[in-house]
Design a protein around this motif. Structure first.
Motif, PDB file in Angstrom:
ATOM      1  N   LEU A  51       0.811  -1.233  -0.064  1.00 36.77           N
ATOM      2  CA  LEU A  51       0.148  -0.145  -0.024  1.00 36.77           C
ATOM      3  C   LEU A  51       0.919   1.295  -0.013  1.00 36.77           C
ATOM      4  CD1 LEU A  51      -2.730   1.048   0.004  1.00 36.77           C
ATOM      5  CD2 LEU A  51      -2.735   1.131   2.707  1.00 36.77           C
ATOM      6  N   LEU A  52       1.954   1.185   0.825  1.00 39.71           N
ATOM      7  CA  LEU A  52       2.704   2.388   0.889  1.00 39.71           C
ATOM      8  C   LEU A  52       4.220   2.365   0.159  1.00 39.71           C
ATOM      9  CD1 LEU A  52       2.082   3.159   4.710  1.00 39.71           C
ATOM     10  CD2 LEU A  52       0.919   3.992   2.650  1.00 39.71           C
ATOM     11  N   HIS A  53       4.134   1.389  -0.943  1.00 38.63           N
ATOM     12  CA  HIS A  53       5.400   1.211  -1.926  1.00 38.63           C
ATOM     13  C   HIS A  53       5.935   2.569  -2.115  1.00 38.63           C
ATOM     14  CE1 HIS A  53       3.701   2.147  -5.701  1.00 38.63           C
ATOM     15  NE2 HIS A  53       2.748   1.463  -5.219  1.00 38.63           N
ATOM     16  N   ALA A  54       5.246   3.484  -2.294  1.00 42.04           N
ATOM     17  CA  ALA A  54       5.918   4.779  -2.775  1.00 42.04           C
ATOM     18  C   ALA A  54       6.643   5.428  -1.792  1.00 42.04           C
ATOM     19  CB  ALA A  54       4.541   5.736  -3.574  1.00 42.04           C
ATOM     20  N   GLN A  55       6.488   4.887  -0.571  1.00 38.58           N
ATOM     21  CA  GLN A  55       7.030   5.908   0.730  1.00 38.58           C
ATOM     22  C   GLN A  55       8.365   5.316   1.050  1.00 38.58           C
ATOM     23  OE1 GLN A  55       5.411   8.744   1.404  1.00 38.58           O
ATOM     24  NE2 GLN A  55       4.021   8.067  -0.284  1.00 38.58           N
ATOM     25  N   ILE A  56       8.538   3.954   0.381  1.00 39.13           N
ATOM     26  CA  ILE A  56       9.771   3.264   0.856  1.00 39.13           C
ATOM     27  C   ILE A  56      10.949   4.088   0.106  1.00 39.13           C
ATOM     28  CG2 ILE A  56      11.303   1.172   0.436  1.00 39.13           C
ATOM     29  CD1 ILE A  56       8.402  -0.308   0.227  1.00 39.13           C
ATOM     30  N   PRO A  57      12.151   4.535   0.978  1.00 39.26           N
ATOM     31  CA  PRO A  57      12.973   5.448   0.151  1.00 39.26           C
ATOM     32  C   PRO A  57      13.855   4.677  -0.496  1.00 39.26           C
ATOM     33  CG  PRO A  57      13.521   4.661   2.615  1.00 39.26           C
ATOM     34  CD  PRO A  57      12.029   4.166   2.471  1.00 39.26           C
ATOM     35  N   ASN A  58      14.475   5.545  -1.532  1.00 37.63           N
ATOM     36  CA  ASN A  58      15.512   5.014  -2.513  1.00 37.63           C
ATOM     37  C   ASN A  58      16.872   5.487  -1.980  1.00 37.63           C
ATOM     38  OD1 ASN A  58      14.526   3.465  -4.554  1.00 37.63           O
ATOM     39  ND2 ASN A  58      13.770   5.061  -5.907  1.00 37.63           N
ATOM     40  N   THR A  59      16.970   6.134  -0.905  1.00 43.97           N
ATOM     41  CA  THR A  59      18.352   6.492  -0.298  1.00 43.97           C
ATOM     42  C   THR A  59      19.277   5.521   0.118  1.00 43.97           C
ATOM     43  OG1 THR A  59      17.322   6.752   1.912  1.00 43.97           O
ATOM     44  CG2 THR A  59      17.463   8.672   0.368  1.00 43.97           C
ATOM     45  N   VAL A  60      18.788   4.193   0.330  1.00 44.90           N
ATOM     46  CA  VAL A  60      19.758   3.109   0.635  1.00 44.90           C
ATOM     47  C   VAL A  60      19.329   2.151  -0.458  1.00 44.90           C
ATOM     48  CG1 VAL A  60      20.243   1.331   2.321  1.00 44.90           C
ATOM     49  CG2 VAL A  60      19.285   3.682   2.987  1.00 44.90           C
ATOM     50  N   GLY A  61      20.267   1.996  -1.434  1.00 44.07           N
ATOM     51  CA  GLY A  61      20.349   0.862  -2.390  1.00 44.07           C
ATOM     52  C   GLY A  61      19.266   0.715  -3.126  1.00 44.07           C
ATOM     53  N   ASN A  62      18.554   2.208  -3.406  1.00 45.09           N
ATOM     54  CA  ASN A  62      17.245   2.201  -4.418  1.00 45.09           C
ATOM     55  C   ASN A  62      16.372   1.136  -3.961  1.00 45.09           C
ATOM     56  OD1 ASN A  62      17.509   4.435  -6.304  1.00 45.09           O
ATOM     57  ND2 ASN A  62      19.330   3.249  -6.738  1.00 45.09           N
ATOM     58  N   LEU A  63      15.900   1.007  -2.563  1.00 42.77           N
ATOM     59  CA  LEU A  63      15.042  -0.138  -2.154  1.00 42.77           C
ATOM     60  C   LEU A  63      13.727  -0.001  -2.548  1.00 42.77           C
ATOM     61  CD1 LEU A  63      15.049  -2.687  -0.461  1.00 42.77           C
ATOM     62  CD2 LEU A  63      14.479  -1.168   1.621  1.00 42.77           C
ATOM     63  N   GLY A  64      13.296   1.510  -2.849  1.00 37.79           N
ATOM     64  CA  GLY A  64      11.878   1.588  -3.258  1.00 37.79           C
ATOM     65  C   GLY A  64      11.867   1.072  -4.670  1.00 37.79           C
ATOM     66  N   SER A  65      12.664   1.478  -5.435  1.00 34.63           N
ATOM     67  CA  SER A  65      12.642   0.967  -6.798  1.00 34.63           C
ATOM     68  C   SER A  65      12.510  -0.662  -6.941  1.00 34.63           C
ATOM     69  CB  SER A  65      13.669   1.628  -7.580  1.00 34.63           C
ATOM     70  OG  SER A  65      13.263   3.003  -7.954  1.00 34.63           O
ATOM     71  N   LEU A  66      13.521  -1.277  -6.291  1.00 33.14           N
ATOM     72  CA  LEU A  66      13.600  -2.646  -6.196  1.00 33.14           C
ATOM     73  C   LEU A  66      12.392  -3.317  -5.984  1.00 33.14           C
ATOM     74  CD1 LEU A  66      15.354  -5.181  -6.485  1.00 33.14           C
ATOM     75  CD2 LEU A  66      15.971  -4.765  -4.261  1.00 33.14           C
ATOM     76  N   THR A  67      11.644  -2.603  -4.963  1.00 28.99           N
ATOM     77  CA  THR A  67      10.281  -3.319  -4.366  1.00 28.99           C
ATOM     78  C   THR A  67       9.214  -2.995  -5.373  1.00 28.99           C
ATOM     79  OG1 THR A  67      11.002  -2.855  -2.054  1.00 28.99           O
ATOM     80  CG2 THR A  67       8.657  -3.359  -2.625  1.00 28.99           C
ATOM     81  N   GLU A  68       9.404  -2.120  -6.017  1.00 27.58           N
ATOM     82  CA  GLU A  68       8.310  -1.686  -6.985  1.00 27.58           C
ATOM     83  C   GLU A  68       8.475  -2.234  -8.160  1.00 27.58           C
ATOM     84  OE1 GLU A  68       7.411   2.906  -5.763  1.00 27.58           O
ATOM     85  OE2 GLU A  68       9.210   2.645  -7.004  1.00 27.58           O
ATOM     86  N   THR A  69       9.906  -2.833  -8.710  1.00 23.49           N
ATOM     87  CA  THR A  69      10.024  -3.574  -9.799  1.00 23.49           C
ATOM     88  C   THR A  69       9.347  -4.854  -9.920  1.00 23.49           C
ATOM     89  OG1 THR A  69      12.019  -2.485 -10.176  1.00 23.49           O
ATOM     90  CG2 THR A  69      11.750  -4.759 -11.176  1.00 23.49           C
ATOM     91  N   PHE A  70       9.328  -5.584  -8.531  1.00 19.30           N
ATOM     92  CA  PHE A  70       8.758  -6.785  -8.384  1.00 19.30           C
ATOM     93  C   PHE A  70       7.526  -6.794  -7.401  1.00 19.30           C
ATOM     94  CE2 PHE A  70      13.132  -7.599  -9.260  1.00 19.30           C
ATOM     95  CZ  PHE A  70      13.234  -8.416 -10.315  1.00 19.30           C
ATOM     96  N   LEU A  71       6.940  -5.831  -7.398  1.00 21.04           N
ATOM     97  CA  LEU A  71       5.558  -5.566  -6.558  1.00 21.04           C
ATOM     98  C   LEU A  71       4.404  -6.405  -6.914  1.00 21.04           C
ATOM     99  CD1 LEU A  71       4.852  -3.502  -4.421  1.00 21.04           C
ATOM    100  CD2 LEU A  71       3.703  -2.334  -6.094  1.00 21.04           C
ATOM    101  N   PRO A  72       4.201  -6.733  -8.062  1.00 22.37           N
ATOM    102  CA  PRO A  72       3.249  -7.873  -8.074  1.00 22.37           C
ATOM    103  C   PRO A  72       3.394  -9.092  -7.458  1.00 22.37           C
ATOM    104  CG  PRO A  72       3.580  -6.925 -10.257  1.00 22.37           C
ATOM    105  CD  PRO A  72       4.511  -6.410  -9.259  1.00 22.37           C
TER     106      PRO A  72
END
Length: 336
Positions: A51-72
């Motif tokens: 639900l809050l994937h957009a709030q996961i920060p990318n400051t550490v290892g682009n964790l937010g983008s990594l999560t969003e890539t495989f979100l489904p």
């Protein structure tokens, strides 16, 4: 007597009686609610991540983008947690699993329906052919067999380019290659030029395609690759800068009808592609069936190859059969 007996039997064994016994058990067996608290906490955490994937920060290892890539794929945890909750005989865990299930369906349920329609007046296709492709001629023929009037190819090499040109010449009389990307068309091309996506070499281009329904600006792009490393996480800064540059070029496009074809090395959920995705529609999301994963071809896990449109109506979108590349080719039909 018969009526009394039937009434008594119905009261003891009917659906109402079973519900009363279940309610009594739920009230009396406190373990049903106390067990599985940890499972319930995991279920709630899973729901919050989605639900809050957009709030996961990318400051550490682009964790937010990594999560969003495989979100489904996070949805796979839902049945696992449900089974564990049933094994633990935990009402708390089972009910908690409903939360991530509802969130996942809200995010991706629309992709499970078939939104493809007939009609349309232009078919386009795109394929990252793989620089190490052992049989470029067959790959070119496979993509041409899609029936697309406009085809984009990415990861073209100097050695393989003559083979692609020869294999596609009979079907597509017009083509242009800029750096490692190329565009083949049944309709005339004009105003063709490379697009600077801040790499120092050419991996994007733009051309005007003169279709019978009018001029369309077609962009072809191959974003820089991303890597997942233990020490640095999801390394995607170069891809992100290129996406911003591509987004600026598309925003400045004077033609009202725009189609983007290419390997963007990112999904529609990845915030790093916002410069592009915020102004264009995905044909798969608007007119596809399923997720349309395109990479890796052996076991597709993400749709990083995209067909996106602006000022154009998607009619249908699909993946093409596997070629000798590590990507699947994709195609779409649109209404101009």
């Amino acid at each position: 007597m018969a009526q009394a007996y039937g009434s008594s039997g119905s009261g003891q064994h009917g659906p109402g009686a079973r519900l009363r016994r279940l309610g009594h058990r739920l009230r009396s067996d406190r373990g049903l609610w106390r067990r599985g608290i940890v499972l319930a906490a995991f279920a709630v955490l899973l729901a919050l991540v989605m639900l809050l994937h957009a709030q996961i920060p990318n400051t550490v290892g682009n964790l937010g983008s990594l999560t969003e890539t495989f979100l489904p794929w996070l949805g796979l945890f839902v049945p696992v947690l449900l089974v564990l909750g049933l094994v633990r005989k935990s009402a708390t865990a089972v009910l908690a699993v409903l939360v991530p299930a509802i969130v996942w369906l809200n995010l991706f349920g629309g992709l499970l329906t078939d939104k493809q329609h007939s009609g349309g007046d232009l078919t386009v296709a795109t394929h990252n052919v793989n620089a190490d492709n052992p049989d470029p001629a067959t790959t070119a023929q496979d993509v041409a067999a899609s029936g697309a009037q406009v085809v984009a190819l990415e990861e073209l090499t100097t050695e393989a380019l003559p083979t692609y040109e020869k294999a596609l010449a009979g079907t597509y009389p017009y083509h242009s290659v800029q750096g490692t990307v190329g565009l083949w068309s049944k309709y005339p091309l004009s105003a063709t030029r490379p697009v600077d996506i801040k790499l120092g070499w050419t991996r994007a281009m733009r051309s005007t395609v003169a279709t019978p329904e009018g001029a369309v600006a077609v962009y072809v792009a191959h974003m820089p690759s991303v890597r997942v490393k233990v020490d640095s996480g999801f390394t995607a800064s170069q891809r992100d800068e290129s996406a911003d540059a591509l987004g600026e070029a598309i925003a400045d496009e004077p033609l009202g009808k725009v189609i983007l074809l290419g390997d963007l090395n990112g999904t529609m959920n990845d915030r790093a592609l916002n410069a592009v995705t915020s102004q264009m529609r995905s044909t798969q999301g608007a007119a596809g069936s399923g997720f349309g994963f395109s990479w890796p071809a052996a076991f597709p896990m993400a749709r990083i190859d995209q067909i996106m449109v602006k000022g154009v109506e998607p009619v249908s979108s699909w993946t093409l059969p596997k070629t000798n590349s590590d990507h699947l080719p994709i195609a779409a039909r649109v209404q101009l």
